[in-house]
Design a protein around this motif. Structure first.
Motif, PDB file in Angstrom:
ATOM      1  N   ARG A  27       0.840  -1.194   0.000  1.00 34.65           N
ATOM      2  CA  ARG A  27       0.000   0.000   0.000  1.00 34.65           C
ATOM      3  C   ARG A  27       0.876   1.246   0.000  1.00 34.65           C
ATOM      4  O   ARG A  27       0.792   2.115   0.855  1.00 34.65           O
ATOM      5  CB  ARG A  27      -0.980  -0.026   1.163  1.00 34.65           C
ATOM      6  CG  ARG A  27      -1.851  -1.289   1.096  1.00 34.65           C
ATOM      7  CD  ARG A  27      -2.976  -1.348   2.044  1.00 34.65           C
ATOM      8  NE  ARG A  27      -3.977  -0.350   1.625  1.00 34.65           N
ATOM      9  CZ  ARG A  27      -4.704   0.319   2.502  1.00 34.65           C
ATOM     10  NH1 ARG A  27      -4.593   0.119   3.767  1.00 34.65           N
ATOM     11  NH2 ARG A  27      -5.588   1.192   2.076  1.00 34.65           N
ATOM     12  N   TYR A  49       6.540   6.338  -0.617  1.00 32.58           N
ATOM     13  CA  TYR A  49       5.471   7.090   0.029  1.00 32.58           C
ATOM     14  C   TYR A  49       4.424   6.111   0.542  1.00 32.58           C
ATOM     15  O   TYR A  49       3.968   5.236  -0.189  1.00 32.58           O
ATOM     16  CB  TYR A  49       4.824   8.066  -0.961  1.00 32.58           C
ATOM     17  CG  TYR A  49       5.771   9.148  -1.430  1.00 32.58           C
ATOM     18  CD1 TYR A  49       5.875  10.347  -0.746  1.00 32.58           C
ATOM     19  CD2 TYR A  49       6.561   8.961  -2.558  1.00 32.58           C
ATOM     20  CE1 TYR A  49       6.755  11.338  -1.168  1.00 32.58           C
ATOM     21  CE2 TYR A  49       7.446   9.944  -2.983  1.00 32.58           C
ATOM     22  CZ  TYR A  49       7.532  11.131  -2.291  1.00 32.58           C
ATOM     23  OH  TYR A  49       8.399  12.104  -2.709  1.00 32.58           O
ATOM     24  N   GLY A  50       4.037   6.266   1.808  1.00 28.49           N
ATOM     25  CA  GLY A  50       3.039   5.401   2.430  1.00 28.49           C
ATOM     26  C   GLY A  50       1.669   6.045   2.457  1.00 28.49           C
ATOM     27  O   GLY A  50       1.464   7.150   1.934  1.00 28.49           O
ATOM     28  N   LEU A  51       0.724   5.374   3.100  1.00 25.75           N
ATOM     29  CA  LEU A  51      -0.667   5.821   3.111  1.00 25.75           C
ATOM     30  C   LEU A  51      -0.878   7.221   3.686  1.00 25.75           C
ATOM     31  O   LEU A  51      -1.830   7.898   3.323  1.00 25.75           O
ATOM     32  CB  LEU A  51      -1.526   4.831   3.896  1.00 25.75           C
ATOM     33  CG  LEU A  51      -1.861   3.544   3.175  1.00 25.75           C
ATOM     34  CD1 LEU A  51      -2.631   2.610   4.096  1.00 25.75           C
ATOM     35  CD2 LEU A  51      -2.650   3.816   1.913  1.00 25.75           C
ATOM     36  N   ARG A  52      -0.011   7.649   4.564  1.00 26.78           N
ATOM     37  CA  ARG A  52      -0.162   8.983   5.164  1.00 26.78           C
ATOM     38  C   ARG A  52       0.493  10.079   4.338  1.00 26.78           C
ATOM     39  O   ARG A  52       0.448  11.252   4.710  1.00 26.78           O
ATOM     40  CB  ARG A  52       0.423   8.984   6.565  1.00 26.78           C
ATOM     41  CG  ARG A  52      -0.340   8.093   7.507  1.00 26.78           C
ATOM     42  CD  ARG A  52       0.187   8.192   8.900  1.00 26.78           C
ATOM     43  NE  ARG A  52      -0.628   7.373   9.792  1.00 26.78           N
ATOM     44  CZ  ARG A  52      -0.190   6.839  10.892  1.00 26.78           C
ATOM     45  NH1 ARG A  52       1.057   7.025  11.271  1.00 26.78           N
ATOM     46  NH2 ARG A  52      -0.986   6.110  11.643  1.00 26.78           N
ATOM     47  N   ASP A  53       1.105   9.677   3.224  1.00 29.73           N
ATOM     48  CA  ASP A  53       1.856  10.624   2.397  1.00 29.73           C
ATOM     49  C   ASP A  53       1.090  11.021   1.144  1.00 29.73           C
ATOM     50  O   ASP A  53       0.112  10.379   0.762  1.00 29.73           O
ATOM     51  CB  ASP A  53       3.188   9.995   1.965  1.00 29.73           C
ATOM     52  CG  ASP A  53       4.068   9.603   3.139  1.00 29.73           C
ATOM     53  OD1 ASP A  53       4.134  10.370   4.118  1.00 29.73           O
ATOM     54  OD2 ASP A  53       4.668   8.515   3.076  1.00 29.73           O
ATOM     55  N   ALA A  54       1.593  12.068   0.508  1.00 29.20           N
ATOM     56  CA  ALA A  54       1.106  12.498  -0.806  1.00 29.20           C
ATOM     57  C   ALA A  54       2.319  12.622  -1.716  1.00 29.20           C
ATOM     58  O   ALA A  54       3.334  13.202  -1.331  1.00 29.20           O
ATOM     59  CB  ALA A  54       0.361  13.821  -0.711  1.00 29.20           C
ATOM     60  N   PRO A  68      -2.478  12.067  -3.025  1.00 28.39           N
ATOM     61  CA  PRO A  68      -2.439  11.252  -1.810  1.00 28.39           C
ATOM     62  C   PRO A  68      -2.334   9.770  -2.164  1.00 28.39           C
ATOM     63  O   PRO A  68      -3.063   9.279  -3.037  1.00 28.39           O
ATOM     64  CB  PRO A  68      -3.771  11.555  -1.119  1.00 28.39           C
ATOM     65  CG  PRO A  68      -4.209  12.860  -1.687  1.00 28.39           C
ATOM     66  CD  PRO A  68      -3.690  12.876  -3.104  1.00 28.39           C
ATOM     67  N   ARG A  70      -3.360   7.298  -0.524  1.00 28.39           N
ATOM     68  CA  ARG A  70      -4.641   6.630  -0.230  1.00 28.39           C
ATOM     69  C   ARG A  70      -5.634   6.736  -1.388  1.00 28.39           C
ATOM     70  O   ARG A  70      -6.566   5.961  -1.474  1.00 28.39           O
ATOM     71  CB  ARG A  70      -5.232   7.168   1.065  1.00 28.39           C
ATOM     72  CG  ARG A  70      -5.704   8.596   0.969  1.00 28.39           C
ATOM     73  CD  ARG A  70      -6.283   9.114   2.304  1.00 28.39           C
ATOM     74  NE  ARG A  70      -6.672  10.490   2.193  1.00 28.39           N
ATOM     75  CZ  ARG A  70      -5.844  11.522   2.287  1.00 28.39           C
ATOM     76  NH1 ARG A  70      -4.572  11.308   2.501  1.00 28.39           N
ATOM     77  NH2 ARG A  70      -6.275  12.754   2.159  1.00 28.39           N
TER      78      ARG A  70
END
Length: 77
Positions: A27, A49-54, A68, A70
């Motif tokens: 993810r 870049y992880g889920l909290r990143d953009a 984002p 996500r």
């Protein structure tokens, strides 16, 4: 493996400034920059870049926005 190997080398050799891989299992989005051609083409920089990143969107060297992570990977646990 293909995306991180042969395909990535082709893009680096062609001078594609930025190469993204969406890694569904993690993810995350991997962004490769600063391509180097020649006999052993590769990207010199990798940012994950992880889920909290953009992820910054860069066009012609200018940052024009952010995506984002996500919004790129499907929801899941």
């Amino acid at each position: 493996a293909f995306d991180r190997g042969e395909k990535q080398q082709l893009y680096a050799r062609a001078g594609i400034a930025e190469y993204w891989i969406v890694v569904l299992e993690e993810r995350a989005v991997e962004v490769y920059t600063r391509p180097r051609g020649g006999r052993h083409p590769k990207y010199q920089d990798r940012t994950v870049y992880g889920l909290r990143d953009a992820v910054p969107v860069v066009i012609g060297g200018d940052r024009v926005g952010r995506v984002p992570v996500r919004d790129v990977v499907p929801p899941g646990g």
